[in-house]
Design an enzyme around this catalytic site. Sequence first.
Site, PDB file in Angstrom:
ATOM      1  N   HIS A 121       0.864  -1.177   0.000  1.00 11.60           N
ATOM      2  CA  HIS A 121       0.000   0.000   0.000  1.00 11.60           C
ATOM      3  C   HIS A 121       0.904   1.232   0.000  1.00 11.60           C
ATOM      4  O   HIS A 121       2.034   1.196   0.494  1.00 11.60           O
ATOM      5  CB  HIS A 121      -0.874  -0.039   1.258  1.00 11.60           C
ATOM      6  CG  HIS A 121      -1.958   0.978   1.321  1.00 11.60           C
ATOM      7  ND1 HIS A 121      -1.722   2.291   1.665  1.00 11.60           N
ATOM      8  CD2 HIS A 121      -3.301   0.885   1.114  1.00 11.60           C
ATOM      9  CE1 HIS A 121      -2.864   2.955   1.672  1.00 11.60           C
ATOM     10  NE2 HIS A 121      -3.842   2.127   1.333  1.00 11.60           N
ATOM     11  N   ASP A 198       2.883  -4.542   8.170  1.00  7.37           N
ATOM     12  CA  ASP A 198       1.632  -3.805   7.997  1.00  7.37           C
ATOM     13  C   ASP A 198       0.498  -4.824   8.102  1.00  7.37           C
ATOM     14  O   ASP A 198       0.266  -5.604   7.179  1.00  7.37           O
ATOM     15  CB  ASP A 198       1.647  -3.107   6.638  1.00  7.37           C
ATOM     16  CG  ASP A 198       0.298  -2.506   6.246  1.00  7.37           C
ATOM     17  OD1 ASP A 198      -0.688  -2.687   6.987  1.00  7.37           O
ATOM     18  OD2 ASP A 198       0.233  -1.878   5.176  1.00  7.37           O
ATOM     19  N   GLN A 201      -4.723  -5.333   6.790  1.00 14.94           N
ATOM     20  CA  GLN A 201      -5.667  -6.261   6.180  1.00 14.94           C
ATOM     21  C   GLN A 201      -5.721  -7.600   6.894  1.00 14.94           C
ATOM     22  O   GLN A 201      -6.612  -8.417   6.624  1.00 14.94           O
ATOM     23  CB  GLN A 201      -5.300  -6.486   4.710  1.00 14.94           C
ATOM     24  CG  GLN A 201      -5.419  -5.249   3.848  1.00 14.94           C
ATOM     25  CD  GLN A 201      -6.847  -4.745   3.740  1.00 14.94           C
ATOM     26  OE1 GLN A 201      -7.803  -5.510   3.777  1.00 14.94           O
ATOM     27  NE2 GLN A 201      -7.003  -3.432   3.610  1.00 14.94           N
ATOM     28  N   LYS A 224     -10.806  -1.027  10.130  1.00 14.68           N
ATOM     29  CA  LYS A 224     -10.941  -2.202   9.273  1.00 14.68           C
ATOM     30  C   LYS A 224     -11.323  -3.444  10.077  1.00 14.68           C
ATOM     31  O   LYS A 224     -11.625  -4.500   9.491  1.00 14.68           O
ATOM     32  CB  LYS A 224      -9.641  -2.457   8.502  1.00 14.68           C
ATOM     33  CG  LYS A 224      -9.269  -1.345   7.528  1.00 14.68           C
ATOM     34  CD  LYS A 224      -7.999  -1.683   6.770  1.00 14.68           C
ATOM     35  CE  LYS A 224      -7.478  -0.490   5.975  1.00 14.68           C
ATOM     36  NZ  LYS A 224      -8.340  -0.127   4.844  1.00 14.68           N
ATOM     37  N   CYS A 362      -4.836   2.337  -3.798  1.00  9.36           N
ATOM     38  CA  CYS A 362      -3.621   2.881  -3.168  1.00  9.36           C
ATOM     39  C   CYS A 362      -2.439   1.926  -3.328  1.00  9.36           C
ATOM     40  O   CYS A 362      -1.580   1.816  -2.445  1.00  9.36           O
ATOM     41  CB  CYS A 362      -3.856   3.214  -1.688  1.00  9.36           C
ATOM     42  SG  CYS A 362      -5.018   4.547  -1.420  1.00  9.36           S
TER      43      CYS A 362
END
Length: 404
Positions: A121, A198, A201, A224, A362
Amino acid sequence: MLDIQAIRADFPILNQQVNGKPLVYFDNAATSQKPKAVIDAIMKYYGEINSNIHRGVHYLSQKATDAYEASRQKIQKHLNAKHDYEIIFTSGTTHGINIVASGFAKFVKEGDEVMVSAMEHHSNIVPWQMLCERTGANLVVIPMNEQGELIMDEFDRLLSGKTRIVAVNHISNALGTVNPIQYIIKKAHEAGAAVLIDGAQAVPHMKPDMQELDCDFYTFSGHKACGPTGSGVLYGKEEWLNKLPPYQGGGEMIKEVTFAKTTYADLPHKFEAGTPGIASGIVLGTAIDYLDAVGFDNIIRYEQELLDYGTERLQEVEGLRIVGTATHKASVISFLVEGTHPYDIGAIVDKMGIAIRTGNHCTQPVMDFFGLPGTARASFAFYNTKEEIDILVEAVKKAQRMLV
């Protein structure tokens, strides 16, 4: 087994119509919907305990402080971090990455290397580019293949004694690929490099264990994972957080201030300057409680069913191409329909009450790799149904007939 209808009843927003059709919400990779428990917790905070934290001796301040720190401890337990002060509240994943990237200027010099992957991202690319511009370090990129999987032989080759930090996503938001982060962490540590993951997700779909992963930093966004916007977490190993300089200066992050010198507060407050998003931090704990009550084993199993079913059904559409066919995927399907633009597909299915994402998500370098302007993306959560996937498939077929 999940009682899907009971779960859907927990999410008030799902019980509405869009353009005269029942809402089908398949944009979960962008943000999840919120259960009533989370909505109620926000109202409870502002209606009953709203006050600034850590600074007041009065009743409301103490109550708000206790709730905020209890949420930190919930998240520590959820992530299996060693200490609650290794949990830094942030406004989201981007904030967490920037804290680390900014602080790493202290440890990176000209000629050193910072490694990211080809499927990141923008928020896990741009801060590292800024670090390289400040220090003269070089940005190194782990390539990927046509299936949307990182080429691990190339990772092994690129990793060197010059690598200072490796920053990769746990799951790709554009492709759904679940990356082999345990291997990446192990090999990076053997080379003497730190690792940031990261997890934006991943956290909505699985329960990452910091002791098992052994990464140095892990960051995610609350919105999220059924939590409020403006909430997030940066986990960092105690030794790294102690070495990093503060990201911002101001109130709360100080121990003592004079005009001659300032000394900084202990963890976690060193990285939490100013009045935080108190409600967001407290209610993020409520969202984690909700997900834990649903059960991540249940979530993983059911979302895999949705992914398999959605993949099979969408491939019935003539000329539809799925972008991202990794062996290990989360519940994300990016696709194109021959002869159409993804924006047009998204706009037409919206008229039928279906929310999907279109564009580059993104991840412009990912789209450049595939030579695409963007994709349409359907991302599923545990409150979605196979019947909703059927509705999507029929809507895509109708859009195709209108456009081709």
